[in-house]
Enzyme design. Structure first.
Site, PDB file in Angstrom:
ATOM      1  N   HIS A 263       0.838  -1.200   0.000  1.00  0.00           N
ATOM      2  CA  HIS A 263       0.000   0.000   0.000  1.00  0.00           C
ATOM      3  C   HIS A 263       0.882   1.263   0.000  1.00  0.00           C
ATOM      4  O   HIS A 263       0.726   2.146  -0.862  1.00  0.00           O
ATOM      5  CB  HIS A 263      -0.906  -0.023   1.233  1.00  0.00           C
ATOM      6  CG  HIS A 263      -1.821   1.149   1.367  1.00  0.00           C
ATOM      7  ND1 HIS A 263      -3.138   1.110   0.970  1.00  0.00           N
ATOM      8  CD2 HIS A 263      -1.610   2.402   1.839  1.00  0.00           C
ATOM      9  CE1 HIS A 263      -3.705   2.290   1.193  1.00  0.00           C
ATOM     10  NE2 HIS A 263      -2.790   3.096   1.732  1.00  0.00           N
ATOM     11  N   GLU A 264       1.823   1.334   0.943  1.00  0.00           N
ATOM     12  CA  GLU A 264       2.678   2.521   1.024  1.00  0.00           C
ATOM     13  C   GLU A 264       3.572   2.646  -0.207  1.00  0.00           C
ATOM     14  O   GLU A 264       3.940   3.752  -0.609  1.00  0.00           O
ATOM     15  CB  GLU A 264       3.531   2.492   2.301  1.00  0.00           C
ATOM     16  CG  GLU A 264       2.738   2.434   3.616  1.00  0.00           C
ATOM     17  CD  GLU A 264       1.700   3.541   3.778  1.00  0.00           C
ATOM     18  OE1 GLU A 264       1.858   4.620   3.171  1.00  0.00           O
ATOM     19  OE2 GLU A 264       0.698   3.315   4.499  1.00  0.00           O
ATOM     20  N   HIS A 267       1.733   4.704  -2.684  1.00  0.00           N
ATOM     21  CA  HIS A 267       1.912   6.129  -2.368  1.00  0.00           C
ATOM     22  C   HIS A 267       3.317   6.588  -2.804  1.00  0.00           C
ATOM     23  O   HIS A 267       3.497   7.661  -3.370  1.00  0.00           O
ATOM     24  CB  HIS A 267       1.773   6.355  -0.862  1.00  0.00           C
ATOM     25  CG  HIS A 267       0.353   6.325  -0.341  1.00  0.00           C
ATOM     26  ND1 HIS A 267      -0.624   7.140  -0.848  1.00  0.00           N
ATOM     27  CD2 HIS A 267      -0.234   5.602   0.647  1.00  0.00           C
ATOM     28  CE1 HIS A 267      -1.772   6.916  -0.180  1.00  0.00           C
ATOM     29  NE2 HIS A 267      -1.562   5.982   0.726  1.00  0.00           N
ATOM     30  N   GLU A 293      -4.582   8.127  -2.606  1.00  0.00           N
ATOM     31  CA  GLU A 293      -5.099   6.849  -2.114  1.00  0.00           C
ATOM     32  C   GLU A 293      -5.438   5.914  -3.274  1.00  0.00           C
ATOM     33  O   GLU A 293      -5.355   4.696  -3.144  1.00  0.00           O
ATOM     34  CB  GLU A 293      -6.332   7.092  -1.222  1.00  0.00           C
ATOM     35  CG  GLU A 293      -6.711   5.921  -0.351  1.00  0.00           C
ATOM     36  CD  GLU A 293      -5.704   5.587   0.759  1.00  0.00           C
ATOM     37  OE1 GLU A 293      -4.726   6.344   0.940  1.00  0.00           O
ATOM     38  OE2 GLU A 293      -5.884   4.548   1.416  1.00  0.00           O
TER      39      GLU A 293
HETATM   40 ZN   LIG Z   1      -3.000   5.215   2.070  1.00  0.00          ZN
END
Ligand SMILES: [Zn+2]
Ligand SMILES: [Zn+2]
Lengths: 495, 495
Positions: A263-264, A267, A293
């Site tokens: 997830h990161e 980003h 996001e």
């Molecule tokens: Zn996030």
């Protein structure tokens, strides 16, 4: 143009100080010993004050006026640059210092007390502080709305998701509400028929870290321009040339850190992929919280929890933990583990199917809190009703796992919650468009995912804030936000 | 007094920015990925410029004038506070911007080229750049000397060791030169009769780190207010409430990192031990580079290489590396390892007996370079002569291991070198005084070293910059700098 040069030089100079704030903020969360906190907090506050002063310097107004007058001579990128600088300047300048100070005090007080009140399930104590916070947020929303000539809640939304309105969210979330509760039930029923073997720990931290770094490399994260570390609350920080992502390790469950890292990494790749020629300028920053996001969820949900990616993870995890013959590490089982759906009380623990329910109920409440349609005292009741309706769970009297679970409202960050689900919708829409042009599953299966990242780079990362979210989506997918793609995606993957 | 409050508030505010610079500087050396360097350097330069502007703000002059007029109403600490603020202000203000810029450019150019030139043993190339640097350093020295009404080289000394003069150093180093070369020879001859078993690696990094942290705790380092990390060039950075020390590990030789860690722990305890009520003020900072080095050398040389401390280290190292029966880890042998003396070319590798020779020759050269008594072209010859005289080694034609080995002169830091040996002399004098009051060897043998640290805290750390180095020494030892103690110490330990 002289005034434009002045403006851009001013914001670039400011970005150097923001750079230092980002690194020291990361340090605070990952490296700093406890005893360093007091002096660090003072130093960071001094820097924040200085940045605010720089952002609101009186001469900026004259420069903007001058540039506006001659704006017909500007290129499209220059116009976008001016617009983004102006947006940040107006957001920083519009609130009177007294309100900024009152907000900061009330927020700090509410958040500080909340840490204990949540443990004590003390709604009454919390409600008292939250009322102050809400009163100031309403004041803030009105002032911002007067400046932007929009509705109060929309003015707060604009801080996180420029261009988004409550009207549009009502429409989008309204569509979601039509099908989501039933779909959740259907998925739960279906999964009840499919046994899952939960991988059993211990999974030593060093091996988890090695696996995470391996997957980050596969996902194109550049360790030449970033790091992976540990913090209590995972985040993506730093600056585009030095992106710092964090995770936390549970030795009994390797999937939580691994999916968090992925997830990161989403980003991080957005940050690492921003255009270098716009570095230091607002127009060169990520478009919005929702678009940010969308990238993390694209990586975590669209890519990493897909069947072909589960095959990749499976091979790597077997090796990392030496579990060649563990039935929990068979690819089908592992994919089921990664796509388990289970209605629960806690937002941050939610899977992607139930997650929007948590967001929709928070959105409904905060929208009505800011507009004045409802008061703090009615939050628990409304929370309970929505939880029952969406997830079949009661939170009556259970404040700590209900309306007191999140930090966002404690310091008045109203307008933030919807960006989580907007990100999920954007991600599904982007994937749908990508599939029209690329054999996504084949690319994942090949292990070389570059074509996917090239597509994201071209359509999202490299465009930074040069255009609106609407235009970004239209250019990338042929239409503005269309929540039907998320429905298709969820029902396709889970039913 | 209003103006004093203004001054102190100004310097405290500045200290917050210096805090951020210290943390980001540490990050740059320990954590930052290579790709982050360019943007980081820009951000740090912007911050340095801002700090310089703040340090040289025009209104400071008026405030100082006002405070001076009413100085009879000030307490001793307030007077010291004013004096230290003024010293920093004058040092920052006196140079014209053009010279600061020229210095910075010439220094960066010389240092950058030196990295390759040193490898290539290219003296001629280096000399060309160094001449520019020296010319600007002379200019700087003259401007600073005019302000302080002192000799040019003394004005540079004052940047690192306030109050010290070339006249005093000539006297002190003159005494050293009388006995050191002979003593070195005698020690070398004596040690040739004593066989030493060198501990054989590998010593895994994790075990070295654990040993280092164990010894740091024994030496009273507070991990609540600091960290140990890795960097290419070991240093002590951070801020007093968050002291960051670093080391580098050689898996074949555990003593180099261990002694380095102990050295930096001495620096760190000084920082951690500064008075909290003067935090953020110049008067609350460490007294000088020499006094700082006296603390690191007190820890490394006076304490850690003593016979009773070798016994402690021996026990801990045996455990850390599981070498209970290794004859290299017998206490007598280990103490010999820790006190081996061997004349060599390289300053940073030198033992404490030969180290002053490296410093004295550098001092003689830089003093005469700044006064104009000698020119850059004559450095190699003079270096060679001194090396032969002090250490019996020739550096003719061997520039890279001779006069091109250090970074200090490349960016014009003349006046810094003497502080290394002044620190060694101060440390010996402090230990001699401490022994009159405390049973130092017994305290070390007991393993609880607190009385030693309490003594240092009372006499050095807690006094910060509230008085001069001369007074500090006089109050702690009954006399100002007396180099006889160093001679007694060296000859007592090694002959
Ligand atoms: Zn996030
Ligand atoms: Zn040192």
């Amino acid at each position: 143009m002289e005034q434009l040069d002045k403006l851009e030089a001013h914001f670039k100079r400011l970005s150097h100080f923001q750079h230092l704030a980002a690194i020291c903020g990361w340090d605070q969360a990952t490296m700093m010993p406890d005893g360093g906190n007091h002096a660090r907090a003072d130093a960071m506050a001094e820097l924040a004050l200085y940045c605010h002063q720089q952002m609101t310097q009186p001469e900026l107004g004259d420069w903007f006026a001058d540039v506006d007058e001659k704006s017909r001579h500007l290129s499209a990128t220059q116009k976008a640059s001016v617009a983004e600088m102006k947006r940040q300047w107006q957001q920083a300048s519009v609130l009177p210092d007294t309100l900024v100070k009152a907000k900061s005090l009330a927020g700090a007080k509410c958040e500080h007390a909340w840490r204990q009140q949540r443990q004590d399930n003390d709604w009454d104590g919390f409600a008292k502080n939250l009322k102050e916070v809400v009163a100031l947020a309403r004041e803030e929303a009105h002032i911002r709305a007067d400046q932007k000539l929009c509705a109060p809640y929309d003015a707060l939304l604009d801080l996180y998701e420029p261009g988004m309105t409550a009207e549009r969210i009502d429409e989008v979330f309204g569509a979601l509400k039509q099908w989501l509760p039933e779909t959740i039930q259907a998925v739960v029923d279906k999964q009840a028929q499919q046994p899952v073997i939960t991988p059993k720990g211990p999974f030593p931290q060093a091996q988890q870290k090695a696996l995470g770094e391996h997957v980050m490399k596969q996902l194109g994260f550049s360790f030449e321009y970033g790091r992976l570390d540990i913090s209590t609350h995972p985040f993506c920080g730093g600056v585009p040339t030095d992106v710092r992502i964090t995770t936390r390790y549970d030795e009994q469950d390797f999937t939580s850190a691994l999916m968090g890292v992925i997830h990161e990494t989403g980003h991080a790749r957005y940050e690492q992929g921003l255009p270098q020629d716009l570095a230091g300028l607002p127009v060169g920053q990520a478009r919005s919280m929702g678009v940010h996001e969308s990238q993390s969820l694209f990586f975590e949900m669209q890519l990493a929890r897909s069947a072909p990616f589960a095959t990749l993870i499976c091979q790597q995890a077997k090796q990392a933990f030496n579990r060649q013959d563990d039935p929990a590490f068979q690819v089908e089982n592992l994919h089921r583990v990664l796509t388990e759906v289970s209605p629960g009380y806690i937002r941050v623990d939610a899977d992607e199917v139930t997650y929007p329910a948590h967001i929709m109920l928070r959105y409904d409440i905060e929208r009505d809190l800011i507009s004045g349609k409802m008061e703090v005292d009615h939050i628990p009741e409304r929370w309970d009703t929505a939880m029952q309706q969406y997830l079949g769970l009661s939170t009556a009297g259970n404040y700590k796992n209900g309306c007191m679970q999140d930090i966002h409202w404690t310091d008045g960050s109203f307008g933030y919650f919807p960006t989580y689900t907007l990100g999920a919708l954007y991600a599904a829409q982007l994937m749908q468009a990508m599939r029209q042009q690329l054999d996504v599953d084949g690319i994942i299966a090949s292990g070389n995912l570059s074509p996917i990242f090239d597509w994201l780079s071209q359509h999202i990362w490299q465009r930074a804030s040069t255009t609106s979210t609407d235009n970004l989506l239209k250019d990338a997918t042929g239409e503005t936000l269309n929540p039907a793609h998320f429905r298709e995606y969820i029902q396709g993957r889970y039913l």
